[in-house]
Structures are given as structure tokens and as C-alpha cells.
Design an enzyme around this catalytic site. Structure first.
Site, PDB file in Angstrom:
ATOM      1  NE  ARG A  63     -14.567 -25.798  60.681  1.00  0.00           N
ATOM      2  CZ  ARG A  63     -15.863 -26.090  60.636  1.00  0.00           C
ATOM      3  NH1 ARG A  63     -16.306 -27.240  61.049  1.00  0.00           N
ATOM      4  NH2 ARG A  63     -16.726 -25.233  60.152  1.00  0.00           N
ATOM      5  CG  HIS A 264      -3.773  -2.644  52.975  1.00  0.00           C
ATOM      6  ND1 HIS A 264      -4.379  -2.873  54.174  1.00  0.00           N
ATOM      7  CD2 HIS A 264      -3.468  -3.872  52.472  1.00  0.00           C
ATOM      8  CE1 HIS A 264      -4.422  -4.180  54.408  1.00  0.00           C
ATOM      9  NE2 HIS A 264      -3.889  -4.809  53.379  1.00  0.00           N
TER      10      HIS A 264
HETATM   11  C1  BG6 Z   1      -2.711  -8.215  52.835  1.00  0.00           C
HETATM   12  C2  BG6 Z   1      -2.988  -8.738  51.462  1.00  0.00           C
HETATM   13  O1  BG6 Z   1      -3.793  -7.481  53.324  1.00  0.00           O
HETATM   14  O2  BG6 Z   1      -1.563  -7.378  52.790  1.00  0.00           O
HETATM   15  C3  BG6 Z   1      -1.795  -9.482  50.919  1.00  0.00           C
HETATM   16  O3  BG6 Z   1      -4.113  -9.593  51.509  1.00  0.00           O
HETATM   17  C4  BG6 Z   1      -0.561  -8.626  50.977  1.00  0.00           C
HETATM   18  O4  BG6 Z   1      -2.030  -9.927  49.588  1.00  0.00           O
HETATM   19  C5  BG6 Z   1      -0.390  -8.046  52.364  1.00  0.00           C
HETATM   20  O5  BG6 Z   1       0.540  -9.435  50.641  1.00  0.00           O
HETATM   21  C6  BG6 Z   1       0.732  -7.038  52.381  1.00  0.00           C
HETATM   22  O6  BG6 Z   1       1.003  -6.661  53.703  1.00  0.00           O
HETATM   23  P1  BG6 Z   1       2.445  -6.218  54.142  1.00  0.00           P
HETATM   24  O7  BG6 Z   1       2.274  -5.768  55.554  1.00  0.00           O
HETATM   25  O8  BG6 Z   1       3.333  -7.414  53.992  1.00  0.00           O
HETATM   26  O9  BG6 Z   1       2.833  -5.123  53.211  1.00  0.00           O
END
Ligand code: BG6
Length: 514
Positions: A63, A264
Site C-alpha cells: 500500500r 516450529h
Molecule cells: C516467530 C515467532 O515465528 O519465531 C516469534 O512468531 C519468535 O515470536 C520467532 O520470536 C523466533 O524465531 P528465531 O528464528 O529468532 O528463533
């Protein structure tokens, strides 16, 4: 640094890497935070490493009022701040010419019709044969309208082999619960074939996470021990130092279980627990990962009390400075009962893992940023060196460190030098940085190249997303129907609530000190 030699060749040809194909990367949300921090820096690093296809362009759609020139400034600013490799001013002019911008609103079909024209102009200029990757770096509320409009504008080609490819990358969160995830998946499925959909989970792109399969199935010494006869338990920790930051709008509705476990952490678990795949093919690997999700023992109203702990951070310290509790963070409801920490005990009810508890913990505002998977083996019998029951030997632990120090270590008992037999646990340590020198590529770099190559191995298939939600919902539903007004609290900068210690200590075990 590792060296190529004839007697010790790198085995890189073994699993043939698919090659990124010429294409245009269209980023919806091209002016947003994810694009600035992660996506454009990832593309820049791919370009520096010579990994991008020779015929390639980027088109950001958003946007914000920008033209190509101001978009290139926006990109440069993000790359200077967030890129893995430093800005190379000599290389920049070659790179910035790849970047284009189109202003438009996601809910207006005209945006997509304009996009089509825009692409038809860019593609001949860059020698791109019409292949497109659409990256949805947009709030979930826009997914439906974006996907439907892409199709309505004729931007989705069939997968019959006689057309260029159209692939779509979807960011998390996919849904807020099982039902909404199914809706998103149904909309995606109406407009794209499953083989065109890449649901990204950036944890799967991390180098150490990819190493899990190589470690397990590229070595002969682990797999014979990888079962309930030899493994006592597994601990998965994903600890974050930061608080909710500026993301309260999203996070306060999500919480740690949805934000980290549903995606994750369950994906990490599938890699640790899956059976050996019979080929390195996307669907073979994903089928095997899916089997693990299918075997997760559901959490029931009877087991939830013993197997799940949620908590919220209160005020505390971060690097010696006072930090507010979660309820005092900007944008968080003052009576919020969103969990910023969750600990779980889960079981995989199959032949290999029967009876092996898997302890999971994740939270924000913990003492440090560290993610690891630790596999603790069973103790040796209480005889010989382990005969002193008051001072049992520490069992072997294989710890895979995902971040920040990527590597793996094995704890073993050794004899302290000297005339007496005194036993001391030592660590055999392997660090990526020390062995391979270079910094590992960022997860997004690897994952975007995989999409350009058409390799979906490291992406979430529809069934995985929905099974994970199903598992999580058995926890969310009782939470949401309870009338709790307070959660257990842990002080910011500490390792979570006492309740989580009790959960694991009830089983005679302890969280690892990290
Ligand atoms: C994201 C989450 O998917 O992963 C976040 O939404 C989190 O809250 C992040 O901080 C962590 O990712 P990484 O790669 O920094 O461990």
C-alpha cells in the site's frame, strides 16, 4: 575450513540439489517489516553468493506510496541493518536493478490486473520465462482476498507441465485454530494445487535443523540407540530473551503455544522422532514427519494438569535493566492471560518411542536466547563405576544446539587423570563456526531458493498444519473455557515458573541448565 580432496570428497553430489529456476519473486507486503528485515536481506545474500538464477527480478507490492527508486532505498536500508553479509557498494548497483515496486491495495482486483501487466513488462527485460513466486508477507486477514484475486486475474497457471510455474509462499500463522487453518487451506487449495503451495516454517530452514537428518541417517552410531530401549527422555528448549516487543497486537491473541509450539517446535520434534525415510524426496520426508504427528498422544482433560504448564512473565531484569511485566507491555491488555511461556510433556505412541517423555519448553523473557534439542540416554546399571547410588554418574546426553552456537555435543564420562579412579563428565563438542568457518546462511535464504527450485521438503504440507492444530486444540480449549484470571508468573530474566520445574521433577528429572 574444509578442503576438497580426492581421497576425501565432499558428498555434495549425492543428493542432487535442485536448481533455482529463473523467476520473478513477487512480495505482497513488500514494504513491511518481514520484507525489510528478512526477505530482501535474504535475496541480497543469495545474490552475493551467486545462488540466484541468472534471470531473476523482485517486485514488491504494498500500500505504501513508493516508486522503484524509493523502494531501492527502502531495501538498501533494510539490507544495511539486517543482512548477514555486509553491504558491498560495488555490487549494489547490479543488485538494485532487480528491485521493482508496485503500489496497490490487496483487496482490489485492479491491483492484480496491474500486477499482471507489470510482470509482462519486467519478464522480457530480465529474460524470465513467466515463472512467478508469490510471497504472502501480509497479515493473515488478507490471505483469502489475495489468493482469490491472484487466481481471478489469471496469475495462477495450471501445473500441467506446459505452463511456466506459479508458486505461492504462505507465512505463519496459518489460522488461529484448527477450523480457521482449514479455511485458509481450503481457500489456498481452491486456487492453487498443493504442489504449488509452500507453507513456510523458518525453523526448518535453519542449518542445524537440517543437520538433524544427516546426523541421524548419515552416521551409523546413533540410529541403533535411537529408541526407547536406550533413550531416557528428550528435552526441546526454545528460549528467547526478548519480550513481546512491538508485536503485542498479534502476540496477545496468540500466546506461546500457538506462536512457537504449533509450528516450529512440533516440526523439530518430527525430525528428531521420524522413521528413516527411504528417499530424500519431499513427500517421502513429509509422510514420515506426518507419521510422528499422527502418533502424538492427545492431551486429555485428565492429563493436562500433569503435562502442560503455562505462565506469563512479570517484571524483572534484562541485561541488568528493569523491564516491565507482560501486562505492562505496550499494546497488551492489562488483564491479559496470554501465556508467554509454556512447558509440555508429550509422548509419541509408536513402537520406537513408547514410554519416552519429550519435554518441551519455550518462552519469552528467559535469561538467554538459546534453542537446543537434548537427547538423554539411559543411565548405566548401578554397578562398577556407577555403584555409588548417592553419586550416580551423569548419563550421556547428545545435545543439538540450534542457536545461537550451532553445533552438537556429546556428554561422556571420562577418568580424571591421576592414580585414583575418579570420573568426570566431559563434552565432545562440534561447532559449525569453528569447523566450517563461514556463517551459515539464514533460514529464509535457503527456503526461498528451495521454492525457486520446486523443492517442498522443508515446507509444511496441509496435513501437518492441521494435525498440529488438532494436537494444540486439546490444550487450548480447556484453557479458553476456564475462568482463570491469573497465570503463574515468572520474573523476566528467569527460567520460567516453578510449576514447570515441578512438572519435570515429578518424573525424577530436571531441566537442563543452559
Ligand atoms: C516467530 C515467532 O515465528 O519465531 C516469534 O512468531 C519468535 O515470536 C520467532 O520470536 C523466533 O524465531 P528465531 O528464528 O529468532 O528463533
Amino acid at each position: 575450513m574444509i578442503s576438497h580432496s580426492e581421497t576425501n570428497p565432499l558428498r555434495e553430489g549425492l543428493i542432487e540439489a535442485q536448481v533455482a529456476q529463473p523467476c520473478t519473486l513477487v512480495i505482497f507486503g513488500g514494504g513491511g517489516d518481514l520484507t525489510r528485515r528478512k526477505l530482501l536481506p535474504a535475496v541480497y545474500n543469495q545474490a552475493l553468493d551467486g545462488a540466484l538464477p541468472a534471470n531473476f527480478a523482485v517486485l514488491g507490492v504494498a500500500r505504501e506510496e513508493m516508486d522503484n527508486l524509493s523502494y531501492r532505498d527502502f531495501a538498501r536500508n533494510g539490507i544495511e541493518r539486517f543482512s548477514r553479509q555486509p553491504m558491498d557498494s560495488e555490487f549494489w548497483p547490479d543488485f538494485e536493478r532487480l528491485l521493482h515496486y508496485q503500489q496497490g491495495s490487496f483487496d482490489d482486483l485492479q491491483t492484480y490486473l496491474d500486477l499482471k501487466e507489470h510482470l509482462q513488462k519486467i519478464e522480457p527485460e530480465f529474460g524470465i520465462p513467466g515463472n512467478r513466486v508469490f510471497y504472502l508477507a501480509i497479515p493473515p486477514a488478507f490471505i483469502e482476498t489475495c489468493v482469490t484475486n491472484l487466481n481471478a486475474a489469471g496469475l495462477v497457471y495450471p501445473t500441467d507441465g506446459s505452463h511456466p510455474f506459479s508458486r505461492i509462499i504462505v507465512e505463519k500463522p496459518i489460522g488461529h485454530d484448527l477450523e480457521s487453518a482449514r479455511q485458509v487451506n481450503t481457500v489456498l487449495g481452491k486456487n492453487f494445487a498443493e504442489s504449488q503451495i509452500y507453507r513456510i516454517d523458518h525453523y526448518l530452514g535453519k542449518e542445524t535443523v537440517q543437520n538433524i537428518l544427516v546426523m541421524r541417517f548419515g552416521n551409523s552410531i546413533f540410529e541403533p540407540l535411537w529408541n526407547n530401549k536406550h533413550i531416557d527422555h528428550v528435552q526441546i528448549t526454545v528460549a528467547e530473551e526478548e519480550g513481546v516487543g512491538t508485536r503485542a497486537g498479534y502476540y496477545d491473541r496468540a500466546g506461546a503455544l500457538r506462536d512457537m509450539v504449533q509450528n516450529h517446535i512440533l516440526q523439530l520434534l518430527t525430525l528428531i522422532a521420524m522413521e528413516p525415510p527411504w528417499a530424500m524426496q519431499a513427500d517421502v520426508i513429509r509422510d514420515h514427519r506426518q507419521d510422528v504427528l499422527n502418533c502424538l498422544r492427545p492431551i486429555t482433560p485428565d492429563s493436562i494438569g500433569d503435562c502442560v504448564v503455562r505462565a506469563q512473565y512479570g517484571p524483572g531484569f534484562h541485561h541488568g535493566e528493569d523491564v516491565p511485566g507482560y501486562r505492562r507491555e505496550e499494546g497488551v491488555a492489562q488483564d491479559s492471560i496470554t501465556e508467554t511461556y509454556v512447558a509440555l510433556k508429550v509422548f509419541i505412541d509408536n513402537w520406537r518411542w513408547a514410554g519416552v517423555p519429550i519435554y518441551i519448553r519455550t518462552g519469552k523473557r528467559l535469561p538467554k536466547r538459546v534453542s537446543e534439542i537434548a537427547v538423554q540416554f539411559k543411565s548405566i546399571p548401578p554397578i562398577l563405576f556407577n555403584a555409588d547410588t548417592d553419586h550416580p554418574l551423569e548419563p550421556n546426553v547428545l545435545a543439538l544446539s540450534i542457536q545461537p552456537n550451532e553445533g552438537l555435543s556429546l556428554r561422556m564420562a571420562t577418568k580424571l587423570p591421576g592414580p585414583k579412579v575418579r570420573i568426570y563428565p566431559v563434552k565432545m563438542d562440534f561447532r559449525y563456526g569453528a569447523t566450517f568457518g563461514d556463517q551459515s546462511p539464514e533460514a529464509y535464504e535457503r527456503l526461498m531458493l528451495d521454492v525457486m527450485a520446486g523443492d517442498a521438503t522443508l515446507f509444511m504440507r496441509r496435513d501437518a498444519v492441521e494435525s498440529s492444530w488438532k494436537f494444540i486444540e486439546d490444550i487450548l480449549e480447556p484453557w479458553e473455557s476456564s475462568r482463570t484470571r491469573w497465570l503463574p508468573e515468572y520474573s523476566a530474566g528467569t527460567w520460567g515458573p516453578l510449576e514447570a520445574d515441578r512438572m519435570i521433577e515429578m518424573d525424577g528429572r530436571k531441566w537442563r541448565m543452559l
